[in-house]
Scaffold this motif. Sequence first.
Motif, PDB file in Angstrom:
ATOM      1  N   ILE A   1       0.867  -1.190   0.000  1.00  0.00           N
ATOM      2  CA  ILE A   1       0.000   0.000   0.000  1.00  0.00           C
ATOM      3  C   ILE A   1       0.900   1.236   0.000  1.00  0.00           C
ATOM      4  CG2 ILE A   1      -1.739   1.281   1.325  1.00  0.00           C
ATOM      5  CD1 ILE A   1      -2.504  -1.560   2.504  1.00  0.00           C
ATOM      6  N   LEU A   2       0.752   2.064  -1.012  1.00  0.00           N
ATOM      7  CA  LEU A   2       1.607   3.254  -1.110  1.00  0.00           C
ATOM      8  C   LEU A   2       0.989   4.394  -0.305  1.00  0.00           C
ATOM      9  CD1 LEU A   2       2.579   3.155  -4.896  1.00  0.00           C
ATOM     10  CD2 LEU A   2       3.546   1.886  -2.951  1.00  0.00           C
ATOM     11  N   ALA A   3       1.704   4.838   0.698  1.00  0.00           N
ATOM     12  CA  ALA A   3       1.146   5.841   1.620  1.00  0.00           C
ATOM     13  C   ALA A   3       2.205   6.839   2.068  1.00  0.00           C
ATOM     14  CB  ALA A   3       0.546   5.132   2.835  1.00  0.00           C
ATOM     15  N   ALA A   4       3.137   7.148   1.169  1.00  0.00           N
ATOM     16  CA  ALA A   4       4.270   7.998   1.574  1.00  0.00           C
ATOM     17  C   ALA A   4       4.119   9.452   1.142  1.00  0.00           C
ATOM     18  CB  ALA A   4       5.565   7.425   1.006  1.00  0.00           C
ATOM     19  N   GLY A   5       3.159   9.715   0.235  1.00  0.00           N
ATOM     20  CA  GLY A   5       3.065  11.062  -0.336  1.00  0.00           C
ATOM     21  C   GLY A   5       2.536  12.089   0.666  1.00  0.00           C
ATOM     22  N   LEU A   6       2.778  13.366   0.383  1.00  0.00           N
ATOM     23  CA  LEU A   6       2.235  14.423   1.237  1.00  0.00           C
ATOM     24  C   LEU A   6       0.797  14.737   0.842  1.00  0.00           C
ATOM     25  CD1 LEU A   6       2.356  16.752   3.297  1.00  0.00           C
ATOM     26  CD2 LEU A   6       3.295  18.189   1.485  1.00  0.00           C
TER      27      LEU A   6
ATOM     28  N   ALA B   1      -0.095  14.591   6.406  1.00  0.00           N
ATOM     29  CA  ALA B   1       0.007  13.672   5.268  1.00  0.00           C
ATOM     30  C   ALA B   1      -1.414  13.278   4.847  1.00  0.00           C
ATOM     31  CB  ALA B   1       0.801  12.432   5.659  1.00  0.00           C
ATOM     32  N   LYS B   2      -1.622  13.196   3.549  1.00  0.00           N
ATOM     33  CA  LYS B   2      -2.975  12.960   3.032  1.00  0.00           C
ATOM     34  C   LYS B   2      -3.649  11.715   3.617  1.00  0.00           C
ATOM     35  CE  LYS B   2      -3.356  11.701  -1.301  1.00  0.00           C
ATOM     36  NZ  LYS B   2      -3.389  11.902  -2.773  1.00  0.00           N
ATOM     37  N   VAL B   3      -2.883  10.616   3.694  1.00  0.00           N
ATOM     38  CA  VAL B   3      -3.511   9.358   4.128  1.00  0.00           C
ATOM     39  C   VAL B   3      -3.942   9.387   5.588  1.00  0.00           C
ATOM     40  CG1 VAL B   3      -2.334   7.986   2.381  1.00  0.00           C
ATOM     41  CG2 VAL B   3      -1.292   8.242   4.660  1.00  0.00           C
TER      42      VAL B   3
ATOM     43  N   ARG C   1      10.173   2.219   4.419  1.00  0.00           N
ATOM     44  CA  ARG C   1      10.247   3.680   4.271  1.00  0.00           C
ATOM     45  C   ARG C   1      10.724   4.043   2.865  1.00  0.00           C
ATOM     46  NH1 ARG C   1      10.664   6.904   9.632  1.00  0.00           N
ATOM     47  NH2 ARG C   1       9.266   5.598  10.858  1.00  0.00           N
ATOM     48  N   GLN C   2      10.030   4.992   2.274  1.00  0.00           N
ATOM     49  CA  GLN C   2      10.482   5.549   0.998  1.00  0.00           C
ATOM     50  C   GLN C   2      11.227   6.844   1.323  1.00  0.00           C
ATOM     51  OE1 GLN C   2       7.404   7.270  -1.442  1.00  0.00           O
ATOM     52  NE2 GLN C   2       8.689   7.327  -3.274  1.00  0.00           N
ATOM     53  N   VAL C   3      12.487   6.895   0.970  1.00  0.00           N
ATOM     54  CA  VAL C   3      13.279   8.088   1.277  1.00  0.00           C
ATOM     55  C   VAL C   3      13.214   9.043   0.087  1.00  0.00           C
ATOM     56  CG1 VAL C   3      15.534   8.962   1.959  1.00  0.00           C
ATOM     57  CG2 VAL C   3      14.780   6.685   2.716  1.00  0.00           C
TER      58      VAL C   3
ATOM     59  N   LYS D   1       9.689  10.331  -4.697  1.00  0.00           N
ATOM     60  CA  LYS D   1       9.929  10.541  -6.125  1.00  0.00           C
ATOM     61  C   LYS D   1       8.956   9.762  -6.988  1.00  0.00           C
ATOM     62  CE  LYS D   1      14.874  11.367  -5.318  1.00  0.00           C
ATOM     63  NZ  LYS D   1      15.243  10.245  -4.390  1.00  0.00           N
ATOM     64  N   GLY D   2       7.730   9.643  -6.552  1.00  0.00           N
ATOM     65  CA  GLY D   2       6.690   9.058  -7.395  1.00  0.00           C
ATOM     66  C   GLY D   2       6.257   7.662  -6.987  1.00  0.00           C
ATOM     67  N   THR D   3       5.139   7.236  -7.564  1.00  0.00           N
ATOM     68  CA  THR D   3       4.554   5.942  -7.181  1.00  0.00           C
ATOM     69  C   THR D   3       5.445   4.761  -7.568  1.00  0.00           C
ATOM     70  OG1 THR D   3       3.229   6.075  -9.217  1.00  0.00           O
ATOM     71  CG2 THR D   3       2.135   6.687  -7.163  1.00  0.00           C
ATOM     72  N   GLY D   4       6.178   4.890  -8.697  1.00  0.00           N
ATOM     73  CA  GLY D   4       7.102   3.823  -9.109  1.00  0.00           C
ATOM     74  C   GLY D   4       8.270   3.732  -8.137  1.00  0.00           C
TER      75      GLY D   4
ATOM     76  N   LEU E   1      -1.811  -1.199  -3.964  1.00  0.00           N
ATOM     77  CA  LEU E   1      -2.951  -0.307  -3.718  1.00  0.00           C
ATOM     78  C   LEU E   1      -2.415   1.064  -3.334  1.00  0.00           C
ATOM     79  CD1 LEU E   1      -4.987  -2.664  -1.322  1.00  0.00           C
ATOM     80  CD2 LEU E   1      -5.123  -2.548  -3.815  1.00  0.00           C
ATOM     81  N   TYR E   2      -3.198   2.095  -3.573  1.00  0.00           N
ATOM     82  CA  TYR E   2      -2.825   3.435  -3.138  1.00  0.00           C
ATOM     83  C   TYR E   2      -3.557   3.747  -1.834  1.00  0.00           C
ATOM     84  CZ  TYR E   2      -0.778   4.262  -7.786  1.00  0.00           C
ATOM     85  OH  TYR E   2      -0.017   4.199  -8.919  1.00  0.00           O
ATOM     86  N   GLY E   3      -2.863   4.396  -0.929  1.00  0.00           N
ATOM     87  CA  GLY E   3      -3.429   4.672   0.393  1.00  0.00           C
ATOM     88  C   GLY E   3      -4.518   5.720   0.408  1.00  0.00           C
TER      89      GLY E   3
ATOM     90  N   TYR F   1      -7.197  11.766 -13.374  1.00  0.00           N
ATOM     91  CA  TYR F   1      -6.789  10.352 -13.383  1.00  0.00           C
ATOM     92  C   TYR F   1      -5.914  10.044 -14.603  1.00  0.00           C
ATOM     93  CZ  TYR F   1     -10.277   9.373  -9.780  1.00  0.00           C
ATOM     94  OH  TYR F   1     -10.981   9.338  -8.618  1.00  0.00           O
ATOM     95  N   GLY F   2      -5.129   8.970 -14.497  1.00  0.00           N
ATOM     96  CA  GLY F   2      -4.399   8.460 -15.656  1.00  0.00           C
ATOM     97  C   GLY F   2      -5.381   7.805 -16.615  1.00  0.00           C
ATOM     98  N   ARG F   3      -5.175   8.047 -17.929  1.00  0.00           N
ATOM     99  CA  ARG F   3      -6.057   7.440 -18.948  1.00  0.00           C
ATOM    100  C   ARG F   3      -5.436   6.128 -19.424  1.00  0.00           C
ATOM    101  NH1 ARG F   3      -7.313  12.235 -17.634  1.00  0.00           N
ATOM    102  NH2 ARG F   3      -8.770  13.455 -18.873  1.00  0.00           N
TER     103      ARG F   3
ATOM    104  N   VAL G   1      -1.521   6.878 -19.602  1.00  0.00           N
ATOM    105  CA  VAL G   1      -1.005   8.228 -19.817  1.00  0.00           C
ATOM    106  C   VAL G   1      -1.534   9.119 -18.705  1.00  0.00           C
ATOM    107  CG1 VAL G   1      -0.766  10.102 -21.476  1.00  0.00           C
ATOM    108  CG2 VAL G   1      -1.200   7.769 -22.281  1.00  0.00           C
ATOM    109  N   GLU G   2      -0.630   9.759 -17.981  1.00  0.00           N
ATOM    110  CA  GLU G   2      -1.068  10.678 -16.933  1.00  0.00           C
ATOM    111  C   GLU G   2      -1.666  11.937 -17.554  1.00  0.00           C
ATOM    112  OE1 GLU G   2      -1.141  10.054 -13.476  1.00  0.00           O
ATOM    113  OE2 GLU G   2      -0.884   8.114 -14.433  1.00  0.00           O
ATOM    114  N   GLU G   3      -2.593  12.531 -16.841  1.00  0.00           N
ATOM    115  CA  GLU G   3      -3.321  13.696 -17.359  1.00  0.00           C
ATOM    116  C   GLU G   3      -2.378  14.774 -17.907  1.00  0.00           C
ATOM    117  OE1 GLU G   3      -6.947  14.715 -16.640  1.00  0.00           O
ATOM    118  OE2 GLU G   3      -6.699  16.809 -16.040  1.00  0.00           O
TER     119      GLU G   3
ATOM    120  N   ILE H   1     -10.300   5.120 -17.046  1.00  0.00           N
ATOM    121  CA  ILE H   1      -9.211   5.605 -16.198  1.00  0.00           C
ATOM    122  C   ILE H   1      -8.550   4.483 -15.396  1.00  0.00           C
ATOM    123  CG2 ILE H   1     -10.166   7.934 -15.984  1.00  0.00           C
ATOM    124  CD1 ILE H   1     -10.306   5.793 -12.902  1.00  0.00           C
ATOM    125  N   ASN H   2      -7.320   4.789 -14.945  1.00  0.00           N
ATOM    126  CA  ASN H   2      -6.554   3.877 -14.096  1.00  0.00           C
ATOM    127  C   ASN H   2      -6.951   4.107 -12.633  1.00  0.00           C
ATOM    128  OD1 ASN H   2      -4.531   2.385 -12.790  1.00  0.00           O
ATOM    129  ND2 ASN H   2      -3.089   4.120 -12.882  1.00  0.00           N
ATOM    130  N   SER H   3      -7.403   3.057 -11.980  1.00  0.00           N
ATOM    131  CA  SER H   3      -7.825   3.186 -10.583  1.00  0.00           C
ATOM    132  C   SER H   3      -6.631   3.243  -9.636  1.00  0.00           C
ATOM    133  CB  SER H   3      -8.692   1.993 -10.205  1.00  0.00           C
ATOM    134  OG  SER H   3      -7.881   0.833 -10.213  1.00  0.00           O
TER     135      SER H   3
END
Length: 467
Positions: A10-15, A24-26, A76-78, A81-84, A104-106, A143-145, A158-160, A173-175
Amino acid sequence: MSPMNTTVVILAAGLGTRMRSKRAKVLHRAGGLTLVEHVVSAAAAVAPADRTIAVTGHQADEVEAVLEPQGIGFVRQVGQKGTGHALAACKERLENQDGLLMVLYGDTPLLSPVTLRKLRDLQSASGAAATLITTTLQDPSGYGRVLLNSKGDVTAIVEEKAATPEQKSIQVINSGIYCFQAPLLWRHIVELTPNSASGELYLTDMAEILTRHGHRVGALHIDDPDELLGINTRIELADADRVLRERKCRELMLAGVTIERPETVTIDTHVRVGVDTVVEPFARLLGMTEIGEECRVGAGAILESAVLEDRVVVAPYTLVANSRIDTGAQVGPFARLRMEAHVGPDARVGNFVELKKAKLGKGAKSQHLTYLGDAEIGAGSNIGAGTITCNYDGEKKHRTTIGERAFIGSNSTLVAPVEIGPDTYVGAGSVITDAVPSGALALGRGRQVVKPGWVKSRKNKAANKSE
Ligand code: UD1
Ligand code: CA
């Protein structure tokens, strides 16, 4: 063939810049829980806790503290720099695992366990390198198409920001929910390159990379886009909250709870309510609140981590926090119970009565305008209107103990520490500072003085002066 092991990340590192928040958003809440808690709960449908990992970064300590009780692992993601890049942070830990890897995205709190199982089963059966969940949106912005070939397989996402006007018109769209064959993902994730516009590594580029290597990427198309909602702004946060509240009310109504005007009622995810309980408009049932059968929760009442046994009435505009009400008791309207207040069976608490760390015994009554703090009141006692326990001396809190069947007259002031025995009377308007033994009457007030004819004599005096 034995079912393939599934690991969930589960990706939950973004602001979450678009939230315009310091948090943090999550960690923002919908349905009474943080966004990421909802995702972790849904993930439990496809992987046990010891095969579930959350990638943390922004406010990692707080995010991990919230998820700790669920027993999952953390990476931990240091530098975000993106979901990848976030998924790649798990490479060392997971690259030797075979089976399936679900990502999954958080920030997607409405996901249903059923959908995740469907994705896993489709991926297992199809033999594709990966499968991702898609849906069609009237308004796909943000959303990504998803680009599909004639067979309905995914060729790219393709990202928006990078989309051509033609690609922007795509409504599929990409969920952000993917299921990979783990070995293929880990072999090729190193091929992600920074996006030319943002410099981030996009996990979405894996679709194109896998396709380029001759692998197939399938799509699981979902008709109901609601559950795929990704929260980027506070507007979407409010949308998700509304959906979760609606779901909770429906679940309770189907289980035998009457909810009047459910669109006005707020019930947190973990709240439990027994059959034939009635919840009136604008009630809020929060936290770990548990309500028994045949209760009534009045309009505008707020119950937070409250426990109500059966046949309890909480009349309108009453606040109950971290407190307990036993069978058959009635509380309110306009009462306040807090900090482990405990109302015993068949007891009564009326309007403008506050209980703090106070216990009211079976059938005891305190019906009007009273403060009972750090107090224990015996069964069958009656606390008159306007009674105050003076529990605080400016430094410390002190206890008031009242025995069974005591009668405390109206407007009494009980200066703690003080003990009032069973079967006692306290005269109205008393200030009680000393113990009252069992069976006694205590009076602590100025004696009344009556002067017959005083009014007339004053008038006469006044008349004499002015002559
Ligand atoms: C992402 C997808 C998009 C998809 C959408 C669905 C990418 C590049 N785009 O966009 O195709 O339609 O989700 O909701 O993946 N995160 C990290 N570390 C990072 C960046 C993000 O852990 O460095 C986490 C975030 O905390 C968040 C999740 O990944 O929980 C998604 O990130 P977000 O920035 O919201 O992606 P979107 O722009 O919504
Ligand atoms: Ca998002």
